[in-house]
Design an enzyme around this catalytic site. Sequence first.
Site, PDB file in Angstrom:
ATOM      1  N   LYS A  77       0.823  -1.214   0.000  1.00  9.41           N
ATOM      2  CA  LYS A  77       0.000   0.000   0.000  1.00  9.41           C
ATOM      3  C   LYS A  77       0.853   1.258   0.000  1.00  9.41           C
ATOM      4  CE  LYS A  77      -3.090   2.522   3.160  1.00  9.41           C
ATOM      5  NZ  LYS A  77      -2.194   3.455   3.868  1.00  9.41           N
ATOM      6  N   ASN A  78       1.837   1.321   0.902  1.00  7.69           N
ATOM      7  CA  ASN A  78       2.610   2.555   1.041  1.00  7.69           C
ATOM      8  C   ASN A  78       3.482   2.832  -0.173  1.00  7.69           C
ATOM      9  OD1 ASN A  78       1.469   3.030   3.540  1.00  7.69           O
ATOM     10  ND2 ASN A  78       3.128   2.069   4.686  1.00  7.69           N
ATOM     11  N   ARG A 103      -4.973  10.566   2.891  1.00  9.58           N
ATOM     12  CA  ARG A 103      -3.714  11.212   3.263  1.00  9.58           C
ATOM     13  C   ARG A 103      -2.672  11.102   2.157  1.00  9.58           C
ATOM     14  NH1 ARG A 103      -1.681  13.684   7.340  1.00  9.58           N
ATOM     15  NH2 ARG A 103       0.563  13.794   7.592  1.00  9.58           N
ATOM     16  N   ASP A 156      -5.646   7.907   8.930  1.00  8.31           N
ATOM     17  CA  ASP A 156      -5.877   7.343  10.254  1.00  8.31           C
ATOM     18  C   ASP A 156      -5.808   8.410  11.341  1.00  8.31           C
ATOM     19  OD1 ASP A 156      -6.209   4.718   9.458  1.00  8.31           O
ATOM     20  OD2 ASP A 156      -4.060   4.297   9.504  1.00  8.31           O
ATOM     21  N   ASP A 165       3.956   0.643  11.923  1.00  3.37           N
ATOM     22  CA  ASP A 165       2.719   0.009  11.460  1.00  3.37           C
ATOM     23  C   ASP A 165       2.540  -1.407  11.999  1.00  3.37           C
ATOM     24  OD1 ASP A 165       1.852   2.185  10.063  1.00  3.37           O
ATOM     25  OD2 ASP A 165       2.598   1.527   8.126  1.00  3.37           O
ATOM     26  N   MET A 177       6.363   7.221  17.603  1.00  7.55           N
ATOM     27  CA  MET A 177       6.117   8.134  16.483  1.00  7.55           C
ATOM     28  C   MET A 177       4.697   8.699  16.439  1.00  7.55           C
ATOM     29  SD  MET A 177       8.421   6.020  13.719  1.00  7.55           S
ATOM     30  CE  MET A 177       8.308   7.177  12.366  1.00  7.55           C
TER      31      MET A 177
END
Length: 436
Positions: free
Chosen positions: A22-23, A97, A121, A320, A342
């Site tokens: 996904k990223n 985002r 998120d 994640d 983070m």
Amino acid sequence: MGTFKIEGGIQLKGEITPQGAKNEALQILCAVLLTPEKVTITNIPDIIDVNKLIKLLGNLGVKIEKLAHGAYTFQADEVNLAYLESEGFKEEGKSLRGSIMIVGPLLARFGKGYIPKPGGDKIGRRRLDTHFEGFINLGAKFRYNREDYFYGVEADRLKGTYMLLDEASVTGTANIIMAAVLAEGKTTIYNAACEPYLQQLCKMLNSMGAKITGVGSNLIEIEGVEKLGGCEHRILPDMIEIGSWIGLAAMTRSEITIKDVSWDNLGVIPNTFRKLGITLERRGDDIYIPAHEDGYEIQNYIDGSILTIADAPWPGFTPDLLSIVLVVATQARGSVLVHQKMFESRLFFVDRLIDMGAKIILCDPHRATVIGHDFKSQLKGIMMSSPDIRAGISLLIAALSAKGTSTIQNIDQIDRGYERIDERLRALGAKITRED
């Protein structure tokens, strides 16, 4: 909003292939705006966030052709810049985002880029300063409309420069690199992010004609070029999904093989799960996880002190996967301190796990101590709601291991990051149904 109903406590078995990352997909898809030529991308995950971005690109005028499942061509030869100032774009852009990463390519190629304040998120503050400070360093003028939260940058021609990023932001680094590849002169980015997905972006851009060196390090150098051409690119398997399957196998004491994981791009992920006592075996490019019939035991440090697992920029452990580590620890032998550095709201889903019977002490917004049950006390099924993508998959793993039936609401959050998750779990033997 959809709902999952899960009958837990069932051992699973079989093989599963991870989806495309996904990223990486969110970065790669934005890069198609840098050239008028055709770009072919394969292994694109069929998930809500990625599909939203593909739709946004189509509304911008990018010509999109679906070749097969996960395979598309994109051609940005007639981009409609007027769409950037439309009400439709303001609504569409703020729901995702990843849409922030269209700004760098648009600024580099067309001299302007706009974006509404993006969503994503609800896991705490996620600043955009790194992105826009990078564009300003390259010579862009920044403006911000406080009434409708609309950001904009404009420049006749970007000029290369030296910059030291205040944080090693993955999306910020990606955005600045995409802006700099068409800038005049040399750009040096220090404290750059260096995740495998960012390396993939740089490799793709170089195949399009960019001149990027230092790929994989925190010092990136870019010689600007006049134009970029088309290319073909394949997206890596999703390391977050791979970690999720590892956690699922351990919690349900299932024998699972994860296929084609691209081991060389997993970094510390396999060893971090080994510290929790989970047995992983490398078989070619697959991960084999045996059924943990006798459970798994958390390793302490050499001096006997409690293990701490914390997130850090690559090559550290990805934030994640901390929610997966936390849920897996609830059935381990021993205790672990999970330190989420983070993001300050990412641990707030632990109240659902506590309701299921987990022993977790939430020390503060960033730290939680987990005391494992060693499978002597099974979690129990409850009704709950998914607050974000990663917490959602963690709650799903907990439900699959729990005694009784669980209901998870707001599963759109899970669908944002995981492709056909219920179908793929059923193929392993899980009892899970989707209700609208």
